[in-house]
Design a protein around this motif. Structure first.
Motif, PDB file in Angstrom:
ATOM      1  N   LEU A  65      24.775  73.340   1.003  1.00 29.29           N
ATOM      2  CA  LEU A  65      23.506  73.310   1.742  1.00 29.29           C
ATOM      3  C   LEU A  65      22.350  73.329   0.758  1.00 29.29           C
ATOM      4  CD1 LEU A  65      24.315  76.077   4.404  1.00 29.29           C
ATOM      5  CD2 LEU A  65      24.570  73.596   4.667  1.00 29.29           C
ATOM      6  N   LYS A  66      21.240  72.699   1.157  1.00 27.05           N
ATOM      7  CA  LYS A  66      20.012  72.778   0.363  1.00 27.05           C
ATOM      8  C   LYS A  66      19.013  73.603   1.161  1.00 27.05           C
ATOM      9  CE  LYS A  66      21.856  69.378  -1.989  1.00 27.05           C
ATOM     10  NZ  LYS A  66      22.558  69.638  -3.217  1.00 27.05           N
ATOM     11  N   TRP A  67      18.263  74.428   0.450  1.00 30.88           N
ATOM     12  CA  TRP A  67      17.278  75.294   1.114  1.00 30.88           C
ATOM     13  C   TRP A  67      15.890  74.941   0.594  1.00 30.88           C
ATOM     14  CZ3 TRP A  67      16.029  80.771  -0.861  1.00 30.88           C
ATOM     15  CH2 TRP A  67      15.077  81.373  -0.024  1.00 30.88           C
ATOM     16  N   PHE A  68      15.009  74.528   1.498  1.00 30.81           N
ATOM     17  CA  PHE A  68      13.667  74.111   1.095  1.00 30.81           C
ATOM     18  C   PHE A  68      12.720  75.287   0.861  1.00 30.81           C
ATOM     19  CE2 PHE A  68      15.120  69.928   2.315  1.00 30.81           C
ATOM     20  CZ  PHE A  68      14.442  69.098   1.435  1.00 30.81           C
ATOM     21  N   GLY A  69      13.212  76.519   1.097  1.00 27.67           N
ATOM     22  CA  GLY A  69      12.369  77.691   0.872  1.00 27.67           C
ATOM     23  C   GLY A  69      12.601  78.337  -0.482  1.00 27.67           C
ATOM     24  N   ALA A  70      13.468  77.739  -1.311  1.00 29.76           N
ATOM     25  CA  ALA A  70      13.791  78.346  -2.609  1.00 29.76           C
ATOM     26  C   ALA A  70      12.561  78.367  -3.512  1.00 29.76           C
ATOM     27  CB  ALA A  70      14.924  77.576  -3.269  1.00 29.76           C
ATOM     28  N   PRO A  71      12.416  79.423  -4.292  1.00 29.14           N
ATOM     29  CA  PRO A  71      11.222  79.529  -5.142  1.00 29.14           C
ATOM     30  C   PRO A  71      11.156  78.474  -6.246  1.00 29.14           C
ATOM     31  CG  PRO A  71      12.749  81.368  -5.554  1.00 29.14           C
ATOM     32  CD  PRO A  71      13.270  80.627  -4.375  1.00 29.14           C
ATOM     33  N   GLU A  72      12.299  78.008  -6.698  1.00 27.37           N
ATOM     34  CA  GLU A  72      12.327  77.024  -7.789  1.00 27.37           C
ATOM     35  C   GLU A  72      12.935  75.711  -7.308  1.00 27.37           C
ATOM     36  OE1 GLU A  72      11.091  77.096 -10.920  1.00 27.37           O
ATOM     37  OE2 GLU A  72      10.195  79.033 -10.369  1.00 27.37           O
ATOM     38  N   PRO A  73      12.462  74.566  -7.833  1.00 28.22           N
ATOM     39  CA  PRO A  73      13.078  73.293  -7.463  1.00 28.22           C
ATOM     40  C   PRO A  73      14.523  73.238  -7.964  1.00 28.22           C
ATOM     41  CG  PRO A  73      11.504  72.995  -9.271  1.00 28.22           C
ATOM     42  CD  PRO A  73      11.384  74.418  -8.815  1.00 28.22           C
TER      43      PRO A  73
ATOM     44  N   SER B  73      12.773  69.902  -3.752  1.00 24.48           N
ATOM     45  CA  SER B  73      11.589  70.598  -4.250  1.00 24.48           C
ATOM     46  C   SER B  73      10.527  70.518  -3.163  1.00 24.48           C
ATOM     47  CB  SER B  73      11.095  69.969  -5.560  1.00 24.48           C
ATOM     48  OG  SER B  73      10.698  68.615  -5.352  1.00 24.48           O
ATOM     49  N   THR B  74       9.444  71.260  -3.337  1.00 26.29           N
ATOM     50  CA  THR B  74       8.382  71.239  -2.318  1.00 26.29           C
ATOM     51  C   THR B  74       7.026  71.048  -2.988  1.00 26.29           C
ATOM     52  OG1 THR B  74       7.818  73.584  -2.379  1.00 26.29           O
ATOM     53  CG2 THR B  74       9.696  72.958  -0.996  1.00 26.29           C
ATOM     54  N   HIS B  75       6.013  70.922  -2.166  1.00 27.19           N
ATOM     55  CA  HIS B  75       4.665  70.651  -2.690  1.00 27.19           C
ATOM     56  C   HIS B  75       4.218  71.711  -3.696  1.00 27.19           C
ATOM     57  CE1 HIS B  75       2.252  73.686  -0.461  1.00 27.19           C
ATOM     58  NE2 HIS B  75       3.257  73.622   0.389  1.00 27.19           N
ATOM     59  N   ALA B  76       4.708  72.936  -3.537  1.00 29.38           N
ATOM     60  CA  ALA B  76       4.312  74.005  -4.461  1.00 29.38           C
ATOM     61  C   ALA B  76       4.795  73.718  -5.888  1.00 29.38           C
ATOM     62  CB  ALA B  76       4.875  75.338  -3.977  1.00 29.38           C
ATOM     63  N   HIS B  77       5.827  72.870  -5.995  1.00 28.38           N
ATOM     64  CA  HIS B  77       6.389  72.573  -7.321  1.00 28.38           C
ATOM     65  C   HIS B  77       5.765  71.340  -7.959  1.00 28.38           C
ATOM     66  CE1 HIS B  77       9.990  74.441  -5.077  1.00 28.38           C
ATOM     67  NE2 HIS B  77       9.449  75.376  -5.829  1.00 28.38           N
ATOM     68  N   TRP B  78       4.961  70.608  -7.202  1.00 26.95           N
ATOM     69  CA  TRP B  78       4.442  69.333  -7.699  1.00 26.95           C
ATOM     70  C   TRP B  78       3.074  69.552  -8.361  1.00 26.95           C
ATOM     71  CZ3 TRP B  78       5.614  67.162  -2.178  1.00 26.95           C
ATOM     72  CH2 TRP B  78       6.999  67.083  -2.015  1.00 26.95           C
ATOM     73  N   HIS B  79       3.091  70.107  -9.540  1.00 25.79           N
ATOM     74  CA  HIS B  79       1.838  70.467 -10.211  1.00 25.79           C
ATOM     75  C   HIS B  79       1.038  69.250 -10.651  1.00 25.79           C
ATOM     76  CE1 HIS B  79       3.437  74.788 -11.217  1.00 25.79           C
ATOM     77  NE2 HIS B  79       3.493  74.482  -9.938  1.00 25.79           N
ATOM     78  N   PHE B  80       1.657  68.073 -10.602  1.00 27.51           N
ATOM     79  CA  PHE B  80       0.916  66.838 -10.920  1.00 27.51           C
ATOM     80  C   PHE B  80      -0.066  66.485  -9.807  1.00 27.51           C
ATOM     81  CE2 PHE B  80       5.039  65.757  -9.031  1.00 27.51           C
ATOM     82  CZ  PHE B  80       4.640  65.017  -7.924  1.00 27.51           C
TER      83      PHE B  80
END
Ligand code: PLP
Length: 398
Positions: free
Chosen positions: A331-339, A344-351
């Protein structure tokens, strides 16, 4: 005795024998470049474009090196360049904001509903706030928003719609195929999508000017006349001088592999959805699991399934994901703190500029995702659902 699943979540079906034979033929004659054609042979890539356009019901099709290349080409054809805002889903995969960033554009993220689709009220609001003229809607994990309502927002706000159909090849809304709603649509034929050439993609459109620009942008040099699913030569008059060449073509080897998969595409899509329905049935009714309701108007391709674990603490979700993994269910979890991997989520896209998306964050905090490759049998899917339901039932009641 805990049952354990032993299948592989990333194993695809083999390439059909006809595709292997066609690929060998390309290797034997050696004309791998799409414009390396002979009088009797328009090339596998041009033929594939014609066949994919016919399958979709679009006028024009351009085959590209990847889905990401289809998106950057579409954005450039639409005139997106440095500093230009582009509206897109906050819930998507990294190549989508990545394509916007690659052309110098500025991703403006739109909130996600509990049904995992674009929040159209937020889209209208952010269109006003940003002044964006383009929306790149990602039909993430195969979920289509109300496409008719989306078209109304686009018309009201003067937005050009580009569709990211990486997960909706074969899907439809109100009987109209995904990819036929926007001014342009982008598809991927990367191994984990609905057609498999390792890497690859398509850009489709009915618009002469946009497609002429896209074909020149994709690196056609002045060979646009060798396309079979392209606008007439007159449409290229401006594009051939104006558009830079960003080599992102498909080659004949990949096209040969893909052409042989076209005849089975519809049956494959139906088989994915059978698998989805099997897992869905097995998870429905578990009190800890929040199912995603599929709208009546949506006909989807169930190549993956998502569910929510509302109200659970992160540590409990992590333990649940690990317990499923120990029983062979990935399973993949979209709430994980790290990609992690593809997730990954928008919080990880520092670009991209950091943006407050509380509604999306609340949905993603409990969002779990699972691939359903066609190499799984229906019995496999039933077993997977039993394992997930069993582990979810062990979560605290909420
Ligand atoms: C895979 C994917 C893409 C891009 O496809 P590539 O061929 O890997 O570049 C775009 N959007 C979504 C949602 C995807 O999953």
């Amino acid at each position: 005795m805990h049952e354990i699943f032993t299948g592989n979540f990333t194993q695809q079906l083999p390439i059909p024998d006809a595709g292997i034979a066609a690929a060998l033929e390309v290797l034997r004659h050696g004309r791998l470049h799409r414009y390396n054609t002979t009088p009797g042979d328009p090339g596998e890539t041009a033929l594939l474009e014609q066949e994919f356009a016919a399958w979709l019901g679009a006028k024009y099709c351009l085959a590209t090196a990847s889905g990401g290349a289809a998106m950057t080409t579409a954005l450039r054809a639409a005139g997106v360049g440095p500093g230009v805002p582009v509206l897109t889903n906050a819930f998507t995969l990294a190549p989508v904001p990545g394509a916007i960033a690659a052309v110098g554009g500025r991703p403006v993220f739109v909130e996600t509903t509990r049904a995992l689709v674009l929040d159209l009220a937020d889209l209208a609001k952010k269109a006003e706030m940003s002044g964006a003229r383009v929306v790149l809607v990602s039909h993430m994990r195969g979920h289509l928003c109300d496409m008719e309502a989306l078209m109304e927002v686009c018309a009201a706000k003067g937005l050009m719609l580009i569709e990211d159909c990486a997960h909706t090849m074969g899907a439809a809304w109100a009987g109209k195929k995904s990819g036929l709603w926007g001014a342009m649509a982008c598809f991927s034929t990367q191994t984990y999508k609905h057609l498999n050439s390792g890497e690859g993609g398509f850009l489709t459109s009915d618009d002469d000017t946009l497609m002429a620009r896209a074909i020149v942008l994709s690196g056609s040099y002045m060979n646009y006349d060798r396309h079979l699913a392209a606008p007439p030569a007159a449409a290229f008059e401006a594009a051939k001088y104006d558009c830079p060449n960003f080599s992102s073509r498909m080659d004949n080897l990949r096209a040969a592999i893909l052409r042989a998969q076209m005849p089975r595409l519809d049956a494959d899509c139906a088989a994915w959805t059978d698998r989805y329905r099997m897992v869905e049935a097995g998870l429905t009714g578990v009190p800890q699991i929040g199912m995603i309701r599929r709208p009546q108007a949506e006909s989807f391709v169930g190549s993956s399934i998502q569910f929510l674990l509302p109200g659970q603490r992160p540590a409990a979700i992590l333990a649940f994901v690990e317990a499923c993994a120990s029983r062979g269910v990935e399973l993949k979890w979209f709430g994980a703190p790290e990609p992690k991997g593809f997730t990954s989520t928008h919080a990880h896209w520092h670009f991209a500029e950091a943006q407050a998306l509380p509604q999306t964050d609340a949905v993603l905090a409990g969002l779990v995702d699972m691939r359903l490759p066609l190499t799984f049998s229906l019995d496999d899917c039933a077993q997977i659902a039993r394992i997930v339901a069993d582990e979810a039932a062990a979560l605290p009641a909420v």
